[in-house]
Design a protein around this motif. Structure first.
Motif, short mmCIF file in Angstrom:
data_model
loop_
_atom_site.label_atom_id
_atom_site.label_comp_id
_atom_site.label_asym_id
_atom_site.label_seq_id
_atom_site.Cartn_x
_atom_site.Cartn_y
_atom_site.Cartn_z
N ARG A 120 0.83 -1.21 0.00
CA ARG A 120 0.00 0.00 0.00
C ARG A 120 0.86 1.25 0.00
O ARG A 120 1.90 1.28 0.65
CB ARG A 120 -0.84 0.08 1.29
CG ARG A 120 -1.78 -1.06 1.50
CD ARG A 120 -2.75 -1.12 0.34
NE ARG A 120 -3.46 -2.38 0.41
CZ ARG A 120 -4.66 -2.50 0.98
NH1 ARG A 120 -5.24 -1.46 1.51
NH2 ARG A 120 -5.26 -3.66 1.01
N SER A 121 0.36 2.30 -0.68
CA SER A 121 1.00 3.60 -0.51
C SER A 121 0.69 4.08 0.91
O SER A 121 -0.24 3.58 1.55
CB SER A 121 0.44 4.59 -1.53
OG SER A 121 -0.94 4.77 -1.33
N ASN A 347 6.17 9.91 -1.12
CA ASN A 347 6.49 9.13 0.08
C ASN A 347 7.68 9.72 0.84
O ASN A 347 8.07 9.19 1.87
CB ASN A 347 6.75 7.67 -0.31
CG ASN A 347 6.74 6.74 0.89
OD1 ASN A 347 6.02 6.97 1.87
ND2 ASN A 347 7.58 5.71 0.85
#
Ligand code: NAG
Ligand code: NAG
Ligand code: NAG
Ligand code: NAG
Length: 587
Positions: A120-121, A347
């Motif tokens: 998952r991000s 991210n």
């Protein structure tokens, strides 16, 4: 009693199962092409057992709030101006609804995917998993084929259409790889070498910039850092915030920027900056072959450095996905250039305040669901406080015949994506000096995917009313108009493999404008303020007063004369070119 209960339960499950599973069989088309994308040739069916990396983009539950926040923190008249969001705050707004997660996981499990094996991000809005072609075909009710690009001989595994169970349409924004055929090599780098224009091997006026009354006339035919620093009025500014402020150049196409060429370039054209260097971040298998300099990469980094020195510059080399196994059946190549880069950069907790990218595709070749996802990712970067600049493209109002790919072959002007995304700042091109003129290749026009954003409503309506009914039917007057701004774009002198040559394209314009934005960000940060972040609401209100309006030239294409550069905003040079001194007074 017990016995009947068991029987009843068994009966219930016999009946319940088909009902439950039926919803997974009720497929509805998500996206389909009516023809094989131009430039690609069908080769063969994809081997059923080859594996590919699938990304599922879930609908972001609070994306409207994210966009509202983006506009508020980017609007100089709003009380939230400059209060950019943290990584965590953005992730909170892009999280999918829990129901979306549940139903998509049930669907994955139904198709034999172990949810525990998926990635998952951080916001949870992107799911990444490895599937076989066979599995993907059953999930998406489609067939995958191998297609080859006519120009580069790249092969990709893609499909001409894909479907999802109808219950999933409200939960899933996009699935890749499916119908987006753009790959690292097939994307258009927006630059080209000049062979017939003059070349200069040194900046013979680099030490006189401050005392020049006008821009030297040589800048009308050859562009060097000294031309830009004089023309755009940056030569007297020295950056201060170099421990905080950074400029990022994103590169694809296996293009490498070389350190030795930068050094040679600066020695010839900006000797006071010849100690400048840049760092390289390699993403997703992106290379950094210093013996293989790229024209595009060297152009970008040489001009961002020459303008923004000593601001630290970072070159991002993004590759395709690494191969998944050494099995010779593995032909699939899931290059999704923007997604890989965007997922990586979002991210990171700390990101550069300015980015420039010089690639684009005809908007109609990018599926709407994919384009929307990517555009929303740029909105996230803007909300985090980064200014995102894109070259507008080198094809005027459209390259070639400009026929639509919807089966009707209608002639339409062809906007360029991501330049047409309303959350990026798109940079067109000029040439000549005293005054600057729109350069004929400068792409511009109106999106067919993204509606006109409020920030440009008044500027664009001025242009449209002067245009009247000309070109009616060839462009979408309710679409987002681009470019937003412009900068020089013809015959930039660069060094590749030790020798100087000329290169043209809005690929030169975007790094130039980005270099100037990096200086403005430096000035704001050094004054204790937030960086500029998403530029457009500021550019179309206050910033326009620090730009030089370009009022002549045009961008022919599609067998027409294209649009004219006019007083005020126009779809050739946007609001105009920068005057750093004036912009500095406005930030
Ligand atoms: C995000 O970054 C963290 C920390 O560096 C890393 O552990 C994680 O795998 C990354 N997530 C993605 C989706 O790249
Ligand atoms: C420039 O940076 C690269 C990569 O970080 C490094 O290998 C090289 O030695 C540096 N060059 C100079 C002159 O500092
Ligand atoms: C014109 O742009 C609008 C707004 O983005 C869009 O909804 C519409 O579909 C576009 N029309 C055409 C013919 O592309
Ligand atoms: C350059 O900027 C200064 C302010 O720093 C301004 O006074 C001047 O007019 C600008 N020069 C040009 C040529 O626009």
């Amino acid at each position: 009693m017990l016995r009947t209960l068991v029987l009843a339960l068994a009966a219930a499950s016999v009946w319940a199962k088909p009902l439950l599973e039926k919803r997974w069989d009720d497929l509805e088309v998500k996206h389909a092409w009516v023809e094989t994308p131009r430039g690609w040739t069908y080769q063969q069916p994809a081997p059923k057992d080859s594996r590919m990396e699938m990304r599922i983009g879930l609908k972001q539950d609070k994306i409207d709030q994210l966009i509202t926040s983006l506009y508020e923190v980017s609007d100089p008249d709003h009380e939230r101006y400059g209060q950019h969001l943290s990584k965590e705050q953005v992730e909170e707004l892009v999280k999918p609804h829990p129901d979306s997660v549940d139903v998509v996981e049930e669907w994955l499990e139904h198709h034999g995917v172990q949810v525990a094996d998926t990635h998952r991000s951080a916001g949870g809005d992107w799911i990444k998993l490895i599937v076989t072609v066979d599995q993907a075909e059953r999930m998406l009710g489609t067939k995958y084929n191998v297609y080859q690009h006519d120009g580069t001989y790249d092969t990709v595994v893609r499909t001409l259409s894909y479907s999802l169970p109808s219950v999933l349409h409200e939960h899933i924004q996009v699935i890749t790889p499916t119908t987006y055929f753009g790959t690292i090599k097939s994307m258009k780098a927006t630059s080209f070498r000049e062979t017939d224009l003059p070349t200069v091997d040194a900046d013979d006026f680099q030490n006189e910039l401050g005392s020049l009354a006008t821009v030297p006339s040589s800048c009308g035919s050859t562009i060097t850092p000294s031309c830009l620093r004089t023309l755009y009025n940056t030569s007297s500014y020295t950056p201060q915030a170099t421990s905080t402020n950074k400029l990022g150049v994103s590169g694809y196409l296996n293009e490498y920027a070389t350190h030795s060429d930068l050094r040679t370039f600066l020695q010839r054209f900006r000797s006071d900056a010849s100690s400048a260097n840049f760092s390289v971040l390699q993403i997703n298998g992106g290379g950094d072959d210093q013996s293989d300099p790229g024209t595009e990469a060297n152009l970008d980094i040489q001009y961002t450095e020459a303008i923004s020195y000593p601001t630290p510059n970072i070159y991002y080399s993004t590759g395709g996905s690494p191969p998944f196994n050494s099995d010779s059946q593995t032909t699939s190549n899931t290059n999704e250039p923007y997604l890989n880069w965007l997922n990586y950069i979002l991210n990171q907790t700390s990101i550069p305040q300015t980015f420039t990218t010089s690639y684009g595709d005809d908007e109609q070749t990018v599926p709407l669901d994919y384009a929307t996802s990517v555009c929303n990712l740029f909105a996230q970067l803007g909300a985090r406080g980064s200014s995102i600049l894109f070259s507008s493209g080198d094809f005027g109002v459209g390259g070639g015949e400009c026929t639509t790919n919807d089966g009707t072959n209608t002639v339409k002007f062809q906007p360029i994506f991501p330049a047409s995304c309303p959350y990026v700042t798109s940079v067109g091109g000029t040439y000549k000096v005293n005054p600057e003129v729109a350069v004929d290749f400068s792409s511009g026009g109106f999106s067919n995917y993204f509606a006109q954003p409020t920030y440009q409503a008044s500027a664009v309506s001025g242009f449209l009313s002067s245009l009247g009914s000309s070109y009616s039917g060839l462009y979408n007057s309710s679409g987002r108009g681009f470019p937003d701004v412009a900068a020089q774009g013809r015959n930039f002198q660069i060094v590749v493999d030790g020798s100087t040559g000329g290169v043209s394209g809005t690929s030169a314009s975007s790094p130039t404008f980005a270099g100037i934005i990096a200086l403005l960000n430096d000035y704001r940060i050094a004054s204790g303020k937030a960086p500029l972040g998403f530029l457009n609401p500021w550019l179309y209100s206050t910033g326009v007063n620090g730009l030089n309006d370009i009022t002549s030239g045009s961008n022919p294409g599609c067998n027409t004369n294209g649009f004219d550069a006019t007083t005020g905003w126009d779809p050739v040079t946007g609001l105009g070119t920068p005057d750093f001194g004036k912009l500095q007074a406005l930030v």
